[in-house]
Design an enzyme around this catalytic site. Structure first.
Site, PDB file in Angstrom:
ATOM      1  N   HIS A 124      13.344  -3.161 -15.908  1.00  0.00           N
ATOM      2  CA  HIS A 124      13.259  -4.386 -15.119  1.00  0.00           C
ATOM      3  C   HIS A 124      13.598  -5.610 -15.957  1.00  0.00           C
ATOM      4  CE1 HIS A 124      12.254  -6.707 -11.675  1.00  0.00           C
ATOM      5  NE2 HIS A 124      11.284  -5.945 -11.203  1.00  0.00           N
TER       6      HIS A 124
ATOM      7  N   ASP B 194      26.738   8.191  -3.008  1.00  0.00           N
ATOM      8  CA  ASP B 194      27.322   9.531  -2.887  1.00  0.00           C
ATOM      9  C   ASP B 194      27.970   9.913  -4.222  1.00  0.00           C
ATOM     10  OD1 ASP B 194      28.704  11.844  -2.301  1.00  0.00           O
ATOM     11  OD2 ASP B 194      29.893  10.973  -0.674  1.00  0.00           O
TER      12      ASP B 194
END
Length: 448
Positions: free
Chosen positions: A169, A386
């Protein structure tokens, strides 16, 4: 088997390989040091965890060769992608600087000795899903190995595949993570795909005017919370939005406004049911400010480019009034200069002056305000990630980063919303039985 029993089984997960993936091209010396912004410095090196589950690939091959082939593809494409996303291959020099030394990302290949359906259809699926993440890493505030990106490829007995990634983060927010994941998937699917060079904003916008922060101010804490998933179907959401528009006067209330308000109302009711004293509360929304900064930043900009806005609620406040108040706060936020008037920055500065944690509020009678938080990643293309395995069967976020937290994202199909809700265990049982919530949401999914 209970989720805890399932996950603690010593024979369930076996690590096949652990390697370190470096960028395929060395990072230029001119980019060696990446200076972190004030907000970057304020958050700990917690790891944002996202996992994608894919059904068994059509290609017939042995389990070992399939895992090896997919691992090779992912590692090669990751190496290429890290050329553009070079800070994720570096190491934290201190709280304000990433040394982009091409140390690389950690890559784990594991086998999970059960079918994927046993995890996804488990009665405690949100707990069981955590098996596809590197052990104990999601939302962890620090990692001794030092890698800022850790990937795990998991192969199930049935041939199903899960790909998870934990990204620091310190380098970027959820939008940054999603940009990286989609580019990595695109390269895996098509080696000719050219990754657009993202802009690493660093400290060029939200800078630390009085010098770097010695230590982070915002930490994760998952010790007190459990996660549950709630699905809001599009048809029920549309009906609720239409009803709210009439009763509140809010024009075209968004999915996120309606769902977050309903979750907040139900959560405060659940908390009040288990306490003799009714505490004041506040809902804090995180806000992506890329397109609000002047000049506008592209959505591909990398960093913690966020602010906050909040709304308080009285006990038993009606949903239309709550959404009306929420919309007013949104409109105020969009009129602000999100550099000089960034609410998150101002909150952190104020908390440091007062020697308290950010978002820790007490009144003159030392009554603590209970804080709830919402991150909205609806419209982010998570179900388009994908890797050449087709669209994911499910996308999940690990439990965290703290109690009283709502993550909103698109459901797999249609315009529904999937909410991942983190609450204290004693509050969750009342929350998931809330009648108003259950009119519009379900905690169950169709079985695989």
């Amino acid at each position: 088997m209970a989720a805890s029993g399932l996950l603690s089984s010593p024979s369930l997960v076996s690590i096949c390989d652990k390697s370190f993936i470096k960028p395929s091209t060395l990072t230029p010396s001119t980019l060696r040091l990446h200076k972190l912004s004030f907000v970057d410095q304020s958050v700990s090196n917690m790891y944002i965890p996202v996992a994608f589950f894919y059904p068994k690939p059509q290609r017939e091959e042995s389990n070992n060769s399939q895992l090896s082939r997919i691992a090779d593809l992912l590692q090669t494409s990751l190496s290429q992608t890290l050329v553009s996303y070079y800070p994720y291959a570096g190491i934290l020099r201190d709280n304000a600087t990433v040394e982009c030394n091409d140390m690389g990302a950690e890559f784990l290949s594991v086998k999970i000795n059960c079918p994927m359906s046993e995890i996804l259809n488990h009665p405690h699926a949100t707990d069981a899903e955590s098996i596809v993440f590197p052990k104990d890493l999601p939302w962890k505030n620090n990692y001794e190995g030092g890698n800022l990106l850790v990937v795990q490829l998991s192969k199930f007995d049935c041939g199903g595949i899960a790909i998870s990634a934990c990204l620091s983060h310190k380098i970027g927010d959820g939008c940054s993570v999603i940009n990286f994941l989609n580019h990595w998937a695109n390269v895996t699917r098509d080696r000719r795909f050219v990754v657009p060079s993202p802009r690493f904003v660093g400290d060029s916008i939200l800078s630390s005017l009085n010098g770097p922060l010695v230590a982070p101010q915002i930490m994760s804490n998952v010790s007190e919370c459990v996660q549950k998933r709630f699905i809001f179907p599009a048809a029920k959401l549309d009906a609720l939005r239409a009803k709210i528009a009439v009763e509140s006067g809010v024009e075209n209330p968004t999915r996120a406004e309606v769902v977050s308000a309903l979750l907040y109302k139900s959560a405060t009711k659940a908390a009040a049911a288990s306490s003799a004293n009714i505490q004041p509360s506040k809902l804090v929304h995180y806000l992506n400010v890329r397109t609000m900064i002047k000049p506008r930043l592209r959505r591909s900009a990398i960093g913690n480019l966020v602010s906050t806005f909040s709304t308080a609620a009285m006990q038993d406040i009606e949903l239309p009034r709550l959404i009306h108040n929420l919309r007013k706060e949104v409109e105020v936020a969009y009129k602000k200069d999100q550099v000089d008037e960034n609410e998150l920055v101002l909150e952190i500065i104020d908390s440091m002056k007062k020697g308290k944690l950010p978002f820790e509020e007490k009144d003159e009678n030392s009554t603590t305000t209970t804080m709830y938080f919402c991150s909205n990643v609806c419209k982010f293309p998570l179900y388009s990630v994908d890797f050449g395995l087709g669209k994911p069967e499910r996308v999940c976020l690990a439990n965290g980063p703290s109690k009283n937290y709502f993550f909103l994202k698109d459901y797999k199909t249609g315009r529904g919303v999937e909410a991942r809700v983190m609450l204290q265990k004693q509050h969750m049982s009342a929350f998931e039985c809330d009648e108003e919530l259950l009119q519009f949401a379900s905690s169950s999914l169709p079985s695989l």
